[in-house]
Scaffold this active site. Sequence first.
Site, short mmCIF file in Angstrom:
data_model
loop_
_atom_site.label_atom_id
_atom_site.label_comp_id
_atom_site.label_asym_id
_atom_site.label_seq_id
_atom_site.Cartn_x
_atom_site.Cartn_y
_atom_site.Cartn_z
N ASP A 103 0.87 -1.19 0.00
CA ASP A 103 0.00 0.00 0.00
C ASP A 103 0.90 1.23 0.00
OD1 ASP A 103 -1.96 1.88 0.14
OD2 ASP A 103 -2.52 1.47 2.21
N ILE A 104 1.57 1.43 -1.12
CA ILE A 104 2.60 2.47 -1.22
C ILE A 104 1.95 3.77 -1.70
CG2 ILE A 104 4.81 3.10 -2.25
CD1 ILE A 104 4.74 0.60 -0.26
N GLU A 105 1.95 4.75 -0.81
CA GLU A 105 1.27 6.01 -1.11
C GLU A 105 2.22 7.21 -1.01
OE1 GLU A 105 -2.56 6.43 0.69
OE2 GLU A 105 -2.95 4.27 0.67
N LEU A 106 3.49 6.95 -0.71
CA LEU A 106 4.46 8.04 -0.53
C LEU A 106 5.71 7.76 -1.35
CD1 LEU A 106 4.42 8.05 3.40
CD2 LEU A 106 3.05 9.53 1.92
#
Length: 293
Positions: free
Chosen positions: A151-154
């Site tokens: 869940d890579i959001e940055l």
Amino acid sequence: MKTHDSSAILPILILFIFLLINLSDGSGIAVYWGQNGNEGTLSDTCATGNYQYVLISFLTTFGNNQTPVLNLAGHCDPSSNGCTGLSTDITSCQNQGITVLLSLGGGSGNYTLVSTDDANQVAAYLWNNYLGGQSDSRPLGSAVLDGIDFDIELGSDNYWGDLASALKNYSQSVLVSAAPQCPYPDAHLDLAIATGIFDYVWVQFYNNEQCEYANNNDTNLVSAWNQWTSSQANVVFLGLPASTDAANGGYIPPDELISQVLPSVNASSKYGGVMLWSKYYDNGYSSAIKDSV
Ligand SMILES: *[C@@H]1O[C@H](CO)[C@@H](O)[C@H](O)[C@H]1NC(C)=O
Ligand SMILES: *[C@@H]1O[C@H](CO)[C@@H](O)[C@H](O)[C@H]1NC(C)=O
Ligand SMILES: *[C@@H]1O[C@H](CO)[C@@H](O)[C@H](O)[C@H]1NC(C)=O
Ligand SMILES: *[C@@H]1O[C@H](CO)[C@@H](O)[C@H](O)[C@H]1NC(C)=O
């Protein structure tokens, strides 16, 4: 004595095979668990019988030689070795046929991958501490998770595919999944998903107005959905907020989901089901939709 009339057995056999295929079509509900201590235990979550996938969230710090940090909010404190008891819950979930993954990243945290070497180091850490490898400081104890969710959001979009590939190289049975935002392509996970090695892609159809369902209108959602199912993603889930409070937009009332939205997305051979954010907000939503997912 009369022999069995095969003309009577045949329709029953066909019906039985039909039911078997329908029951095992594989679609189901995935849910994030871990970011609110008041959402019930992991074991309670699995015992609802509503979910086929549980995503333990999140490993919030890792990469770039940082000591990895697991954050499970009020559930338990990994820093004092307080989460190893989750092993029993994980095993009991798996014994019910539920796939349990560790989710990396989330909306806030301090995570990054700075090189392929870094990706390989993180893969070794994950393998030894959460998967089939060995370590004397496994945060969730001895239970072997089924895989890793991204869940890579940055940060940048580099090296996530290397991490997924390195995990698969430990064992092809390690599952990898990704949770991109609905605008296609995703800013952080596009390169990784393009490798085609992700087993599941749960697309977040929330917090992104341009691809959400709103006011009975699914045009934008369906158009984004079609882009995702035309991508290298192998199995695609419709990621939704489990209540109006769970996100800034994108909530779909269960009756509208069943009557209007699911029929527009479930015809795809890549349809895998529905992902929900999160267990904490799921107060009846999964129960209302599970028979239609
Ligand atoms: C993230 O980690 C880096 C390296 O350890 C550190 O310099 C930085 O202060 C951290 N940032 C946050 C927000 O924790
Ligand atoms: C995984 O193995 C494949 C096939 O041997 C190789 O091409 C790939 O570079 C490996 N990936 C990593 C990150 O080591
Ligand atoms: C639904 O949304 C699309 C995209 O915003 C718009 O073009 C269309 O007119 C809307 N349909 C209705 C019936 O309002
Ligand atoms: C799609 O969803 C609708 C509504 O829930 C359901 O009636 C239909 O059987 C589903 N079709 C498939 C192929 O799953």
